[in-house]
Write a protein that holds these residues in place. Sequence first.
Motif, PDB file in Angstrom:
ATOM      1  N   PRO A 167       3.523  -0.432   3.183  1.00  0.00           N
ATOM      2  CA  PRO A 167       3.556  -1.742   2.527  1.00  0.00           C
ATOM      3  C   PRO A 167       4.670  -2.617   3.092  1.00  0.00           C
ATOM      4  CG  PRO A 167       3.405   0.030   0.910  1.00  0.00           C
ATOM      5  CD  PRO A 167       3.710   0.673   2.227  1.00  0.00           C
ATOM      6  N   ILE A 168       4.319  -3.781   3.560  1.00  0.00           N
ATOM      7  CA  ILE A 168       5.301  -4.742   4.061  1.00  0.00           C
ATOM      8  C   ILE A 168       4.940  -6.123   3.541  1.00  0.00           C
ATOM      9  CG2 ILE A 168       5.778  -3.433   6.181  1.00  0.00           C
ATOM     10  CD1 ILE A 168       4.032  -5.432   7.679  1.00  0.00           C
ATOM     11  N   ARG A 169       5.890  -7.038   3.607  1.00  0.00           N
ATOM     12  CA  ARG A 169       5.668  -8.426   3.200  1.00  0.00           C
ATOM     13  C   ARG A 169       5.769  -9.317   4.433  1.00  0.00           C
ATOM     14  NH1 ARG A 169       9.936 -10.028  -0.812  1.00  0.00           N
ATOM     15  NH2 ARG A 169      11.225  -8.683   0.498  1.00  0.00           N
ATOM     16  N   ALA A 178      -2.385  -3.768  12.496  1.00  0.00           N
ATOM     17  CA  ALA A 178      -0.938  -3.671  12.346  1.00  0.00           C
ATOM     18  C   ALA A 178      -0.294  -5.044  12.514  1.00  0.00           C
ATOM     19  CB  ALA A 178      -0.372  -2.688  13.369  1.00  0.00           C
ATOM     20  N   PHE A 179       0.869  -5.209  11.874  1.00  0.00           N
ATOM     21  CA  PHE A 179       1.586  -6.484  11.963  1.00  0.00           C
ATOM     22  C   PHE A 179       1.900  -6.848  13.401  1.00  0.00           C
ATOM     23  CE2 PHE A 179       5.777  -8.435  12.510  1.00  0.00           C
ATOM     24  CZ  PHE A 179       5.557  -9.668  11.911  1.00  0.00           C
ATOM     25  N   ILE A 180       2.303  -5.870  14.193  1.00  0.00           N
ATOM     26  CA  ILE A 180       2.649  -6.152  15.595  1.00  0.00           C
ATOM     27  C   ILE A 180       1.436  -6.664  16.349  1.00  0.00           C
ATOM     28  CG2 ILE A 180       3.390  -5.080  17.758  1.00  0.00           C
ATOM     29  CD1 ILE A 180       5.225  -3.295  16.170  1.00  0.00           C
ATOM     30  N   ILE A 213       1.176  -6.674   2.219  1.00  0.00           N
ATOM     31  CA  ILE A 213       0.011  -6.025   2.812  1.00  0.00           C
ATOM     32  C   ILE A 213       0.364  -4.575   3.134  1.00  0.00           C
ATOM     33  CG2 ILE A 213      -0.775  -8.205   3.815  1.00  0.00           C
ATOM     34  CD1 ILE A 213       0.123  -7.121   6.540  1.00  0.00           C
ATOM     35  N   ARG A 214      -0.652  -3.750   3.363  1.00  0.00           N
ATOM     36  CA  ARG A 214      -0.424  -2.354   3.733  1.00  0.00           C
ATOM     37  C   ARG A 214      -0.627  -2.223   5.242  1.00  0.00           C
ATOM     38  NH1 ARG A 214       0.074   2.134   0.911  1.00  0.00           N
ATOM     39  NH2 ARG A 214      -0.567   1.080  -1.003  1.00  0.00           N
ATOM     40  N   ASP A 215       0.482  -2.123   5.940  1.00  0.00           N
ATOM     41  CA  ASP A 215       0.437  -1.990   7.393  1.00  0.00           C
ATOM     42  C   ASP A 215       0.128  -0.543   7.757  1.00  0.00           C
ATOM     43  OD1 ASP A 215       1.433  -3.616  10.000  1.00  0.00           O
ATOM     44  OD2 ASP A 215       1.977  -1.507  10.169  1.00  0.00           O
TER      45      ASP A 215
END
Length: 338
Positions: free
Chosen positions: A123-125, A180-182, A116-118
Motif C-alpha cells: 500500500p502506497i499513496r 507498479a508505481f515505477i 493504492i496497492r503497489d
Amino acid sequence: MGILDFISKQFIDVIQWTAEEPGLLAYRFPMSGMEIQNGAQLVVRETQKAAFFNEGKIADIFGPGTYTLTTQTLPVLTYLKNWDKFFESPFKSDVYFFDTKDQIDRKWGTTQPLTIRDKEYGPIRIRAFGNYSYAIGDVGAFWSRLVGTAERCTSEMIEGQLRGAVLTAIASTLGQSNVAFIDMAANQEAFSQKLAEAIRPALRDYGIDVKSFYVQSLSLPEELQRILDKASSMNMLGDLNRYAQFQTAESIPLAAENPGGLAGAGAGLGAGMAIGQAMAQGFANAAPAQAPSAPAAPPQPAEDPIQLLEKLGGLLAKGILTQQEFDAKKAELLSRIK
C-alpha cells in the motif's frame, strides 16, 4: 413610431449567437416578451448547436447552418404544438445555443494522496496532476444534467463536478490496477491513455466527450519517496556489508571538506582505520571480477563473529551504521555461534 412598427419589433426575424465568451458553454436566447415569426432565420455557426425547447423538453436540435423556420424545419415542435394546421401565427419557444468546440487546458489534480496497492511496495499513496480537454457531445444530456433552467452555463460553473468525476474514476482505476508505481511514472503516455479510457464513461453521462487527457506529474509524498529511495539503494547494494562500504565511501568527501579531515568529521583515528580497512576489503573483493584470468586466491578463513560484532559496534558508535542496521547484523552473527 406607428403601431405596426411596434408590433413588427416584437417578432424575432433572425436567431443567432455571435457574442461568444471564453468558457461560456450554453446560452439561452433572450425570448422574454418576444415571439418567433414563421419563416424567421436560424443561424447556427461552426462549433455551435441550437436546441428548441417545448415546455422544458428538447423538441428539435440544429447543427451548423442557416435554416428557415417552418413546419418542415421544426418537425417535432410543429407536431407538439399542432402548428401544421395554423402555423401562420408567431410562436414562443426557449432556444439554447451550445458551444461545441474543445475546452482546452482544463486542470485536474489529486487534492489528497490516493492510496493504492503497489505490486512491489504494498500500500502506497500517490499524487497525480495534469490537464485535459473536452467538448459538448450530447446537448440533451448536457442540458438536463448541468444546465437546466439557467440562462447561462460556463466551464467554471461545472468545473468542480467534472473534477470530482475525473478523480473518482482515476481512484477506481488505480485501485484495481496491478501496474507498479515505477512503471506508471516511466510510461506516462500509456498511463494517460489508460486513465482517459477510464474517465470517458463518467463524463459521457454529462453529455461531455473527453478529447485529450494528460498526466503531467506522478509522485509520492515526501516521506514515502525517502523510503523508496532507500529501498532502491539497498537493492542496488545487495547486502549490509556492501551498504556499509557505500556509506563509508560517501563519508570520505564530506570528511575531506572539514578542516580536520576525517578526525574533524567526528570519525577519529579509529574510524579512519576502519574506513581504510573497509575500502581495502571492498577493492580486494572486486579484484577477481576485474581480472578474471588471474588464479583464484585461496579462501580466507571466516572471521570470528565476536570480532565482527566489535567492529560493527565501532561503526555504530561513529554513526556510520544505524541502530536498526547494527541490530539486524548482530542477530545474523549471533545465529552463527553454536
